[in-house]
Write an enzyme that holds these catalytic residues in place. Structure first.
Site, PDB file in Angstrom:
ATOM      1  N   GLU A 157       0.700  -1.223  -0.055  1.00 16.95           N
ATOM      2  CA  GLU A 157       0.017  -0.201  -0.010  1.00 16.95           C
ATOM      3  C   GLU A 157       0.859   1.260   0.075  1.00 16.95           C
ATOM      4  OE1 GLU A 157      -2.884   0.326  -0.684  1.00 16.95           O
ATOM      5  OE2 GLU A 157      -3.780  -1.840  -0.390  1.00 16.95           O
ATOM      6  N   TYR A 167      -6.092   7.090   3.758  1.00 13.51           N
ATOM      7  CA  TYR A 167      -6.392   5.759   2.691  1.00 13.51           C
ATOM      8  C   TYR A 167      -5.670   4.602   3.343  1.00 13.51           C
ATOM      9  CZ  TYR A 167      -5.301   2.512  -0.717  1.00 13.51           C
ATOM     10  OH  TYR A 167      -5.294   1.459  -1.148  1.00 13.51           O
ATOM     11  N   ASP A 172      -9.510   6.221  -2.320  1.00 15.27           N
ATOM     12  CA  ASP A 172      -8.369   6.554  -3.170  1.00 15.27           C
ATOM     13  C   ASP A 172      -9.035   7.144  -4.551  1.00 15.27           C
ATOM     14  OD1 ASP A 172      -9.305   4.266  -4.715  1.00 15.27           O
ATOM     15  OD2 ASP A 172      -7.134   3.877  -5.478  1.00 15.27           O
TER      16      ASP A 172
END
Length: 339
Positions: A40, A121, A139
């Site tokens: 991520e 996020y 996102d």
DNA sequence: GATACGTGGTT
DNA sequence: TAACCAAGTAT
């Protein structure tokens, strides 16, 4: 009763999920938080294609968070070279050390949010994907999908509040991680920025944006500012098969990365053209490089010398320059010199 | 809210 | 080709 957005999308995801190195098969839980977190962070503002080789290299070299926590920051920065947004690498090491000290990853969104480099996020994504928490994951893909789905015509960034509320409303209580990844896959493969494949979209029947006939009108984005053009000079100082490298300081542009000495150019101002040593310098040429908010033309000058330049730095063997971890700008300059 | 922060792929 | 854009965060 009509199927919900989440049911429809999860069904689609079960059939069409992309296979990615950091992803478990849909619905299969044993997802390593370390791999989810690492992927991520790498994926922040970065394409899947660019991330893949870095993810493979990092997980090979540092298989778990303890290994990464024990690594010298300098080595992690060098391994990150070329991926961009280098504060991510600095925060990655900090976060790994906090997690190692803690003994495990925080398993709540709030706990994750407190780690360096995890914003709204990423904290939501890791909580949902790695720990099965219900979290509202937004996102740029989700922004686009949701703005189209509900024809939200408020311009960004003001639209974020409404987009978040709509996303919350369609996020299921279970499989929130799969739902988030499904939204992102849909945005990446179907509900694309320019030519959305509405005929293949599982949500096309309920999409208000499509009903308007102009789905690409959403989300409404502000016009971009023009990028300034900057000039600077980098200096290739060579001695007995080695080149002089410095480490960039502070938290600004390319901070923490190995680099060629330069004349102090920034995104806001041209360099001074001042060399770190007396000449004679040879002009090698120039490289062009685009940053997010400025374009740079970097002149490259070379000198062979027997003396060591003033200040901090190190002589790096040219034959192993690939291992120095130069960011792309300086890798381009080196390529020019060595061509 | 606005700005700084990389790079490479796509159109 | 020059924009545009990508699984954003920190200040």
């Amino acid at each position: 009763m009509a199927a919900t957005v989440s049911d429809t999308l999860l069904d689609w995801y079960d059939k069409h999920a992309r296979e990615l190195p950091w992803r478990a098969r849909p619905g299969v839980p044993p997802t390593d938080p370390y791999r989810v977190w690492l992927s991520e962070v790498m994926l922040q503002q970065t394409t899947v294609a660019a991330v893949k080789p870095y993810f493979a290299a990092f997980t090979m070299r540092w298989p778990d968070v303890a290994a990464l926590a024990a690594a010298p920051e300098e080595e992690v920065m060098a391994a990150w070279a070329g991926l961009g947004y280098y504060s991510r690498a600095r925060n990655l090491v900090k976060a790994a050390r906090e997690v190692a000290a803690l003994g495990r990853f925080p398993d709540t969104e709030a706990g994750l949010r407190a780690l360096p480099g995890l914003g709204d996020y990423t904290a939501a994504a890791v909580a949902a994907i790695a720990f099965g928490r219900r979290a509202v994951v937004v996102d740029a893909n989700v922004e686009r999908v949701v703005a189209r789905l509900f024809a939200i015509d408020t311009p960004l960034p003001a639209a974020r509040k409404a987009i978040r509320e709509r996303t919350d409303a369609v996020t299921p209580d279970s499989r929130a991680g799969d739902f988030a990844q499904a939204m992102m896959d849909l945005g990446a493969t179907i509900c694309t920025p320019r030519e959305p494949r509405c005929l293949l979209c599982p949500l096309s029947e309920t999409c208000e944006g499509r009903r308007t006939g102009e789905p690409t009108r959403f989300p409404v984005k502000p016009a971009r500012k023009a990028k300034p053009q900057r000039r600077g000079t980098a200096f290739w100082i060579e001695r007995e098969g080695s080149v002089w490298l410095v480490r960039r300081e502070g938290e600004g542009m390319l901070a923490g990365m190995r680099a060629l000495p330069d004349d102090g150019w920034t995104a806001r101002a041209d360099g001074t053209d001042a060399a770190p040593l007396e000449g004679p310098w040879t002009d090698i040429g120039a490289v062009r490089h685009g940053f997010t908010h400025a374009d740079l033309e970097l002149a490259v000058r070379r000198i062979e010398t027997a003396s060591t330049p003033p200040g901090e730095g190190e002589w790096w063997p040219i034959e192993s320059l690939d291992g120095a971890g130069l960011p792309t700008l300086f890798a381009k300059a080196a390529r020019l010199v060595l061509a």
